[in-house]
Design a protein around this motif. Sequence first.
Motif, PDB file in Angstrom:
ATOM      1  N   ARG A 142       0.900  -1.171   0.050  1.00  0.00           N
ATOM      2  CA  ARG A 142      -0.031  -0.008  -0.010  1.00  0.00           C
ATOM      3  C   ARG A 142       0.790   1.235   0.040  1.00  0.00           C
ATOM      4  O   ARG A 142       0.548   2.474  -0.416  1.00  0.00           O
ATOM      5  CB  ARG A 142      -0.985  -0.133   0.940  1.00  0.00           C
ATOM      6  CG  ARG A 142      -1.912  -1.211   1.205  1.00  0.00           C
ATOM      7  CD  ARG A 142      -2.751  -1.605   2.242  1.00  0.00           C
ATOM      8  NE  ARG A 142      -3.586  -2.649   2.240  1.00  0.00           N
ATOM      9  CZ  ARG A 142      -4.327  -2.863   3.387  1.00  0.00           C
ATOM     10  NH1 ARG A 142      -4.328  -2.444   4.441  1.00  0.00           N
ATOM     11  NH2 ARG A 142      -4.952  -4.285   3.005  1.00  0.00           N
TER      12      ARG A 142
ATOM     13  N   MET B  73       2.118   1.547  -3.613  1.00  0.00           N
ATOM     14  CA  MET B  73       0.967   2.220  -4.359  1.00  0.00           C
ATOM     15  C   MET B  73       0.932   3.851  -4.436  1.00  0.00           C
ATOM     16  O   MET B  73       1.039   4.313  -5.231  1.00  0.00           O
ATOM     17  CB  MET B  73      -0.036   1.392  -4.213  1.00  0.00           C
ATOM     18  CG  MET B  73      -0.287  -0.042  -4.624  1.00  0.00           C
ATOM     19  SD  MET B  73      -1.898  -0.604  -4.649  1.00  0.00           S
ATOM     20  CE  MET B  73      -2.274  -0.763  -3.030  1.00  0.00           C
ATOM     21  N   LYS B  74       0.995   4.175  -2.955  1.00  0.00           N
ATOM     22  CA  LYS B  74       1.010   5.645  -2.715  1.00  0.00           C
ATOM     23  C   LYS B  74       2.211   6.370  -3.455  1.00  0.00           C
ATOM     24  O   LYS B  74       1.929   7.312  -4.218  1.00  0.00           O
ATOM     25  CB  LYS B  74       1.107   5.757  -1.115  1.00  0.00           C
ATOM     26  CG  LYS B  74       1.065   7.212  -0.880  1.00  0.00           C
ATOM     27  CD  LYS B  74       1.461   7.397   0.433  1.00  0.00           C
ATOM     28  CE  LYS B  74       0.564   6.647   1.460  1.00  0.00           C
ATOM     29  NZ  LYS B  74       0.953   6.809   2.760  1.00  0.00           N
TER      30      LYS B  74
ATOM     31  N   PHE C 214       1.975   5.837  -7.702  1.00  0.00           N
ATOM     32  CA  PHE C 214       0.599   6.623  -8.396  1.00  0.00           C
ATOM     33  C   PHE C 214       0.597   8.219  -7.721  1.00  0.00           C
ATOM     34  O   PHE C 214       0.254   8.999  -8.679  1.00  0.00           O
ATOM     35  CB  PHE C 214      -0.586   6.005  -7.970  1.00  0.00           C
ATOM     36  CG  PHE C 214      -0.870   4.855  -8.311  1.00  0.00           C
ATOM     37  CD1 PHE C 214      -0.890   4.572  -9.783  1.00  0.00           C
ATOM     38  CD2 PHE C 214      -1.315   3.684  -7.695  1.00  0.00           C
ATOM     39  CE1 PHE C 214      -0.948   3.266 -10.352  1.00  0.00           C
ATOM     40  CE2 PHE C 214      -1.457   2.196  -8.250  1.00  0.00           C
ATOM     41  CZ  PHE C 214      -1.332   2.236  -9.598  1.00  0.00           C
TER      42      PHE C 214
ATOM     43  N   SER D 105      -4.807  -6.576  -1.724  1.00  0.00           N
ATOM     44  CA  SER D 105      -4.536  -5.163  -1.982  1.00  0.00           C
ATOM     45  C   SER D 105      -5.221  -4.756  -3.128  1.00  0.00           C
ATOM     46  O   SER D 105      -5.215  -3.313  -3.331  1.00  0.00           O
ATOM     47  CB  SER D 105      -3.163  -4.811  -2.145  1.00  0.00           C
ATOM     48  OG  SER D 105      -2.452  -5.213  -0.806  1.00  0.00           O
TER      49      SER D 105
ATOM     50  N   MET E 193      -2.579  -2.926 -11.224  1.00  0.00           N
ATOM     51  CA  MET E 193      -3.372  -2.042 -10.532  1.00  0.00           C
ATOM     52  C   MET E 193      -3.350  -0.709 -11.443  1.00  0.00           C
ATOM     53  O   MET E 193      -2.163  -0.211 -11.657  1.00  0.00           O
ATOM     54  CB  MET E 193      -3.032  -1.820  -9.076  1.00  0.00           C
ATOM     55  CG  MET E 193      -3.691  -0.595  -8.424  1.00  0.00           C
ATOM     56  SD  MET E 193      -5.463  -1.111  -8.071  1.00  0.00           S
ATOM     57  CE  MET E 193      -5.019  -2.156  -6.458  1.00  0.00           C
TER      58      MET E 193
ATOM     59  N   ARG F 205      -8.391   2.780 -10.521  1.00  0.00           N
ATOM     60  CA  ARG F 205      -8.814   1.682  -9.805  1.00  0.00           C
ATOM     61  C   ARG F 205      -8.488   1.971  -8.408  1.00  0.00           C
ATOM     62  O   ARG F 205      -8.984   1.884  -7.454  1.00  0.00           O
ATOM     63  CB  ARG F 205      -8.167   0.215 -10.270  1.00  0.00           C
ATOM     64  CG  ARG F 205      -8.730  -0.732  -9.399  1.00  0.00           C
ATOM     65  CD  ARG F 205      -8.578  -2.224  -9.824  1.00  0.00           C
ATOM     66  NE  ARG F 205      -8.696  -3.111  -8.861  1.00  0.00           N
ATOM     67  CZ  ARG F 205     -10.173  -3.691  -8.370  1.00  0.00           C
ATOM     68  NH1 ARG F 205     -10.858  -2.925  -8.784  1.00  0.00           N
ATOM     69  NH2 ARG F 205     -10.036  -4.560  -7.349  1.00  0.00           N
ATOM     70  N   TYR F 206      -6.902   2.390  -8.081  1.00  0.00           N
ATOM     71  CA  TYR F 206      -6.504   2.678  -7.002  1.00  0.00           C
ATOM     72  C   TYR F 206      -7.103   3.724  -6.369  1.00  0.00           C
ATOM     73  O   TYR F 206      -7.507   3.762  -4.883  1.00  0.00           O
ATOM     74  CB  TYR F 206      -4.736   2.918  -7.178  1.00  0.00           C
ATOM     75  CG  TYR F 206      -4.169   3.663  -6.065  1.00  0.00           C
ATOM     76  CD1 TYR F 206      -3.894   2.812  -4.982  1.00  0.00           C
ATOM     77  CD2 TYR F 206      -4.000   5.178  -5.961  1.00  0.00           C
ATOM     78  CE1 TYR F 206      -3.415   3.303  -3.486  1.00  0.00           C
ATOM     79  CE2 TYR F 206      -3.354   5.548  -4.803  1.00  0.00           C
ATOM     80  CZ  TYR F 206      -3.275   4.808  -3.825  1.00  0.00           C
ATOM     81  OH  TYR F 206      -2.476   5.221  -2.464  1.00  0.00           O
TER      82      TYR F 206
ATOM     83  N   VAL G 270      -8.551  -0.006   0.415  1.00  0.00           N
ATOM     84  CA  VAL G 270      -6.986  -0.451   0.228  1.00  0.00           C
ATOM     85  C   VAL G 270      -6.322   0.440   1.314  1.00  0.00           C
ATOM     86  O   VAL G 270      -5.290   0.357   1.369  1.00  0.00           O
ATOM     87  CB  VAL G 270      -6.293   0.170  -1.300  1.00  0.00           C
ATOM     88  CG1 VAL G 270      -6.864  -0.802  -2.344  1.00  0.00           C
ATOM     89  CG2 VAL G 270      -6.639   1.581  -1.267  1.00  0.00           C
TER      90      VAL G 270
END
Length: 320
Positions: free
Chosen positions: A127, A130-131, A134, A160, A176, A180-181, A190
């Motif tokens: 997670r 991803m932060k 993105f 996730s 991903m 979508r995130y 998430v």
Amino acid sequence: MVIAMTGFHPLQIRVVKMNKPFISLCPEVTRAHALTLMDWLEDERVTCYLSDSRDVSRTLEHAIDRTQLPILTHLFNRGGRFFMAYDRYDDPVGFVRLIKTGSECEIVLAIGDSEKWGRNLGARTIREGMKMAFLDMRAKKLIAKIHPDNARSLKAFLRSGFKLESETPTLKSFSMTAGRYLKLLREGAVDDATRIYITEIDKARLESLIALEQGPVVVELEHELERAVVVNPQQVASNVVTMNSRALLQLDGEEMEVALVYPEDADSDAGKYSVSSDIGAAILGYQEGDAINWRISDRTRRIEIRKVLYQPEAAGDFHL
């Protein structure tokens, strides 16, 4: 390289349990970090699903020996961005590497400290990755390539929100998208952090601020805005920290009174903290009784919202 890792009520006072998994990512890599990483990469349980050479630890050792610098960040950011993953006690437990090609980014991560396996740190590290991918690197798509036998990674990425994109007998590719995130983030799917509440006016102003600012705190602030529940200023609960609120905090064992302000009004000597500072971004949108872990000045601190002393909306000061 393939991964190897293990209803809002206006008057409610929430006491948050602090035993949730916590991970923060740090881009700085010291010599001590590099030596720790070498130890991890000598553990076959860590490297068994890595697609890199089994001699990666030796290669790393040679690279370290060639430089006497105490900070080795530049060695780890060739061809991508590298982060050490820390737990709530500021102990390094793993790493994340993000390799961006065009609009797509590949994530590679490992929880190297085998004593910390089974504590859901892998999912939390995903997670955080991803932060960064993105919201900081502005990737449109994030890809994870996983060995079919790597059950821990498969489970963590599916949990996730990643979707299976393709597979062969030796590799499964999950993805991903940025859209979508953000959708999952806004739905709280998430992120298991305590929900926060931001007024429509504050969000509009802060989005304008984010468009002009840069830096790691701005990434955190944008993340908080994206996951926040947006409410009408006239309906926000009086115990929520909104912009220009004053609150009594407990920072670890120290009590402090702070005002949450915009950057132009910041004056830390007077207790006025910018929303784009570590403390400011941390407390935005939380309520009395909430407690959070947040990385401040390169170490993890526990922040508790003891009391909201003044809130513009509760006082009818909607012009602030």
